[in-house]
Design a protein around this motif. Sequence first.
Motif, mmCIF file in Angstrom:
data_model
loop_
_atom_site.group_PDB
_atom_site.id
_atom_site.type_symbol
_atom_site.label_atom_id
_atom_site.label_comp_id
_atom_site.label_asym_id
_atom_site.label_seq_id
_atom_site.Cartn_x
_atom_site.Cartn_y
_atom_site.Cartn_z
ATOM 1 N N PRO A 179 0.801 -1.231 0.000
ATOM 2 C CA PRO A 179 0.000 0.000 0.000
ATOM 3 C C PRO A 179 0.834 1.281 0.000
ATOM 4 O O PRO A 179 0.341 2.341 -0.432
ATOM 5 N N TYR A 180 2.084 1.196 0.459
ATOM 6 C CA TYR A 180 2.901 2.407 0.568
ATOM 7 C C TYR A 180 3.691 2.711 -0.696
ATOM 8 O O TYR A 180 4.130 3.846 -0.900
ATOM 9 N N LEU A 181 3.887 1.723 -1.555
ATOM 10 C CA LEU A 181 4.755 1.909 -2.715
ATOM 11 C C LEU A 181 4.235 2.970 -3.692
ATOM 12 O O LEU A 181 5.025 3.771 -4.208
ATOM 13 N N PRO A 182 2.918 3.037 -3.981
ATOM 14 C CA PRO A 182 2.442 4.076 -4.893
ATOM 15 C C PRO A 182 2.600 5.501 -4.340
ATOM 16 O O PRO A 182 2.484 6.470 -5.094
ATOM 17 N N LEU A 183 2.863 5.628 -3.052
ATOM 18 C CA LEU A 183 3.052 6.954 -2.461
ATOM 19 C C LEU A 183 4.384 7.578 -2.876
ATOM 20 O O LEU A 183 4.564 8.796 -2.784
ATOM 21 N N LEU A 184 5.322 6.746 -3.329
ATOM 22 C CA LEU A 184 6.641 7.240 -3.718
ATOM 23 C C LEU A 184 6.577 7.902 -5.086
ATOM 24 O O LEU A 184 5.906 7.419 -6.002
ATOM 25 N N ASP A 185 7.304 8.991 -5.233
ATOM 26 C CA ASP A 185 7.446 9.629 -6.536
ATOM 27 C C ASP A 185 8.421 8.807 -7.382
ATOM 28 O O ASP A 185 9.046 7.850 -6.889
ATOM 29 N N VAL A 186 8.590 9.184 -8.632
ATOM 30 C CA VAL A 186 9.557 8.524 -9.503
ATOM 31 C C VAL A 186 10.938 8.562 -8.838
ATOM 32 O O VAL A 186 11.367 9.604 -8.326
ATOM 33 N N ASP A 187 11.615 7.417 -8.808
ATOM 34 C CA ASP A 187 12.918 7.246 -8.169
ATOM 35 C C ASP A 187 12.858 7.390 -6.647
ATOM 36 O O ASP A 187 13.888 7.529 -5.991
#
Length: 354
Positions: free
Chosen positions: A253-261
């Motif tokens: 669930p937390y991975l899509p919160l990251l921006d590119v790179d």
Amino acid sequence: MKTYAYAAMAPERPLAPFSFERRALRGNDVAIEILYCGVCHSDLHTARNDWSWTNYPVVVGHEIVGRVLQVGPDVTRHKVGDHVAVGTMVDSCQHCDQCHKGEEQLCREGNTQTFGGVDRISGEPTMGGYAKHIVVREEFVLRVPEGMDLAKAGPLLCAGATTYSPLRVWNVGPGSRVGVIGMGGLGHMAIKLAVALGASVTVLSRSASKESDATELGADHFLISSDNTAMDKAASSFDLIIDTVPTKHDLTPYLPLLDVDGTLCIVGQIGPLDEINSLPLLLGRRRVAGSAIAGIAQTQEMLDFCARKNVLPEVEMIRIDQINEAYERLERSDVRYRFVIDMATLTEPQTEAA
């Protein structure tokens, strides 16, 4: 050097008074009277043999603050009376590429842990900070900055160093967007340090119950991870997420919160994690990484930074005879946010008359 401590004798037994012998000083050793010792989750896991590698008896504790009692003839960095600190390691090979870079925690031969390790010369087990004294190689003895509150400095040696290191590795500063998962001993230090570095900080929690605490610690935002709408809205909004949760959990669930790179850095859980979905990693060139403690130079940098910025952990002081109760409370997450033992309450065990 004869000394005394509280030790774990078996996984199911409470910690109890224990006398033992510290090694005689070598030329480059520093003998320290321990004044305060923080209580880390690693202490509890080791005492209970949760990781299946504990050898008993063991004296745990690696958030050590004390006063120099004696130095070996070759010591140049410390003198009698200095206030010093010792963290999670007390030695390394000193000749590999990682040691030469000041990354002793990544020593190719393995660093020597403050407790539960093996002395590189004598082969005897290392014993930690729930003790009256400790003897440590001078390169692994840190300087406590002038004016720092000694009673609160201990948790910086583990919780502080563990969260400061990824903040520095990923170049956090003004303009950085940092998320922190979990708000215990590690998490509250991650918040304070990221704020002090100038980042915009968001705490991620499953419920709103800790929102006011997060604000008090300096966080700018609070995101409820169980709120799917809020999580969708926060997509691609972090450069770095520091995950301090110490138990098995789902990262997906937390991975899509990251921006590119962007990077999610695990500093809490040691062991298995739930299976993750790789799709967010591939589509966003995102990363999952890990980090554990810091090298000696970076730990000293962190101590100096905390002194300049007046960053200190939130602590509850306890007596050494309260340690077993503290462990029970630690398992219930009933502490805000770190226990520290006042080692003045440790007295020499009484021996029976012959």
